[in-house]
Enzyme design. Structure first.
Site, short mmCIF file in Angstrom:
data_model
loop_
_atom_site.label_atom_id
_atom_site.label_comp_id
_atom_site.label_asym_id
_atom_site.label_seq_id
_atom_site.Cartn_x
_atom_site.Cartn_y
_atom_site.Cartn_z
N THR A 147 -24.76 -13.10 -6.41
CA THR A 147 -25.04 -11.66 -6.24
C THR A 147 -23.77 -11.00 -5.70
OG1 THR A 147 -26.02 -12.09 -4.06
CG2 THR A 147 -27.52 -11.92 -5.93
N LYS A 169 -25.75 -20.05 -3.69
CA LYS A 169 -25.27 -18.68 -3.66
C LYS A 169 -25.64 -18.10 -2.31
CE LYS A 169 -27.09 -15.25 -4.02
NZ LYS A 169 -27.68 -14.24 -3.06
N THR A 180 -30.80 -21.85 3.25
CA THR A 180 -29.97 -20.66 3.04
C THR A 180 -30.42 -19.98 1.76
OG1 THR A 180 -27.77 -19.79 2.89
CG2 THR A 180 -28.19 -21.81 1.69
N GLU A 260 -19.86 -11.83 3.34
CA GLU A 260 -19.51 -10.43 3.08
C GLU A 260 -18.58 -9.86 4.14
OE1 GLU A 260 -23.34 -8.65 2.91
OE2 GLU A 260 -23.65 -9.17 0.81
N ASN A 379 -22.44 -3.40 3.21
CA ASN A 379 -23.87 -3.38 3.47
C ASN A 379 -24.46 -1.99 3.66
OD1 ASN A 379 -24.80 -6.18 3.36
ND2 ASN A 379 -23.13 -6.43 4.84
N SER A 384 -27.29 1.18 -3.42
CA SER A 384 -27.03 2.47 -4.07
C SER A 384 -26.03 2.30 -5.20
CB SER A 384 -26.52 3.48 -3.04
OG SER A 384 -25.42 2.94 -2.34
#
Lengths: 384, 384
Positions: A147, A169, A180, A260, A379, A384
């Site tokens: 993702t 992932k 996870t 991230e 995040n 959006s």
């Protein structure tokens, strides 16, 4: 080679239009046997996605012939209709592959929470995935489950005449409890369901369960372990657990590497604990402390914030007996300043924090990241 | 007018050179009586600053004649020498003011953890503060306790012939357990120590304890309530508790308004809970969830992340009976998508989240902020 490194497995990854990018988004894994034993661990989140509820039931039988995974939608918080979507997916996979019932098909989904999956796309993706199944398809499968990951995560661990392979992932919502995001591990070892379950739970306890990137637990976390027995080798429980742990550790570190918006990888080791649970609680309280994480992003060896985090736990310790080292410099001894904090070099990517509770002999290690502008950016713009 | 709004109190704020900016950094509050009753609540952090350990002892006597507060250094994690610094400060204040022992002087400190205070500066600051004490000094005192605060926080609540005044500081490390950063509340009501203690603990439970800006609990949190009795009025327990709660609520909201790097003020109301503790646990799990906080920073009504946070709690609920409203739009009913998320207007500064657990009739409200680039920036550069 990922999940197809061990003998007896085929895999594929296809683009079914679930990701707006047009990238691969449906993965399929087939266990050709002769065995089809399996074990799974799942998120401890009480709000569980439909595929988690489904796969938990499947895994009770300790037999899995196929796993279908999709990115581009988590199928979480989608109500009874979402559960039917998962059921229908498993039925479709079983019918197309033949030789198995839907109760031997595990399903995993990842992506945005709260939206139904586009089922027409998904099912036609399954058809393509069945056609493309091959002995070397593990790498495509690993690509298809990504993702916000920037790269696929795969591993291969060689045993004596047998092999463990895996893919995973995950880049955010990374504070697994029992598991996870999504992870599938395969082996051609010959092993019963109980042996696999023992190996997987032991492995997760000291790998995925010790990863706490952002304190946020997903609704979809799943780790599956499938054995084909195709090597004809039956390793001891110890050998199996060791190899699976090695594979899980490797994948967990790859998740951390790709978390991230991180700029630092932080290893928090708590030593001198009265018991392992105390050590984990203290390490996790530091890993989840935003002020500690911001300080390390700013190359600031702010050990006071570490002590403030330790102080929120119920672990056994006296505050005037705490020692803290950052990158090898003991900046705090006996709960007060010791070596000069300016000696701490935080310019590199890897940061080591050691906290000595002086209350016993147990230890635990938790891995986390810093809290950066990029994390906030990524995040605040995800859906959006 | 801050803490000097009620009769019987004098205060001052001076610059003693503890802040590198040269701003006011030492505050002094004197209770001229006739009474000197007091109550205090302190951080639940097990790593407590020296002034907290000292003031906890002082408050056991339920009598406080003076409070000395400094910014520019928390005097936390400073060992036995740090405790002696606090003791010496109280002795110096008592000697300079006369008519009291050091055991009637509460001490509060705030600033960086882990460094000793420059005692020569502090003690000469106390001398100046004693000279400058005046009936209108409350505003200077409120200025002197600021750290990363952008503005002072003060309050005045009028009773029937009596008054409550207060000041507070705090902009980060704002997840008080029993208290917030530093807060002093005064009243000229006539009230015994037990009545004050009852009023203060009740007030904190539903105000400061419900504020969770960044999940990080300070080592120095202190809330003090001092009564002079100078009004000659003795309110009922109910009147006293109500007025103190009003003052605490007002100050807590001012802390929220000034939280480090926030762009949104978020009110999380949990309804339909089996008990109040469940409601608080659920609200706090949402308030501490970085993904929820980032989403709201990005004007994204990502209710799936809210459900994922709720799912990590031990509160009584069924996941398919959860309802969530964001700014009045019920985006989730029965654990699945309901009204269109595009109807949610998040453009303003205030965001309301209501979670209905459908498990009972109890409610609780927790206040928090979003997680922004500015928070990361401010907290990665604090001690450098």
């Amino acid at each position: 080679m990922s999940v197809t490194a061990p003998k007896g497995f085929k895999a594929s990854g296809v683009a079914a239009g679930l990701k707006t990018s047009g990238n691969l988004d449906v993965a399929l894994l087939l266990n050709d046997g002769p065995d089809a034993t399996a074990a799974g661990v799942f998120t401890a989140n009480r709000v569980k996605a439909a595929p988690v509820l489904w796969s938990q039931q499947v895994l009770k039988g300790r037999a899995v012939r196929a796993v279908v995974l999709n990115a581009g939608g988590a199928n979480a918080c989608t109500g009874p209709a979402g559960f039917q979507d998962t059921h229908r997916t498993a039925e479709h996979v079983a019918a197309k592959l033949g030789g198995m019932g839907p109760g031997q098909v595990a399903v995993c989904s990842t992506g945005l929470i709260g939206e139904r999956l586009p089922m027409a796309n998904l099912l036609s993706g399954v058809d393509s995935a069945v056609r493309k199944l091959e002995r070397t398809g593990g790498d495509d499968a690993a690509l298809a489950i990504m993702t916000t990951d920037t790269r696929p995560k795969t591993t291969v661990v060689e045993g004596d005449g047998w092999t463990v392979g895996g893919m995973a992932k995950g880049a955010g919502m990374l504070a697994p409890a029992m598991a996870t995001m999504l992870c599938v591990i395969t082996t051609d070892a010959s092993a019963g369901g109980d042996a696999l379950h023992e190996a997987l739970t032991q492995a997760c306890r000291v790998t995925f369960d010790r990863l706490d990137s952002d304190g946020c637990m997903s609704t979809n976390d799943t780790v599956l372990l499938l054995a084909s027995g195709a090597s004809g080798v039956e390793p001891t429980q110890e050998e199996l657990t060791e190899a699976v742990t090695k594979a899980c550790h490797d994948l967990a570190q790859q998740l951390l590497d790709d978390a991230e918006g991180h700029t630092k990888k932080i290893t928090i080791e708590v030593v001198g604990a009265a018991d392992e649970q105390d050590a984990v609680e203290v390490a996790r309280s530091i890993a989840r402390n935003n002020l500690v994480k911001c300080a390390l992003f700013g190359n600031d060896p702010n050990w006071g914030r570490i002590l403030a985090a330790v102080g929120t736990t119920s672990a056994q310790f006296e505050s005037d007996e705490l020692n803290v080292a950052i990158n090898g410099v003991w900046v705090c001894r006996g709960g007060a300043a010791a070596e000069d904090r300016s000696k701490v070099d935080l310019s590199g990517e890897n940061i080591s924090i050691v906290v000595d509770l002086n209350a016993g002999k147990q230890t635990a290690t938790v891995w986390t990241n810093d809290l950066s502008h990029a994390y906030v950016h990524e995040n605040s713009a995800y859906s959006s």
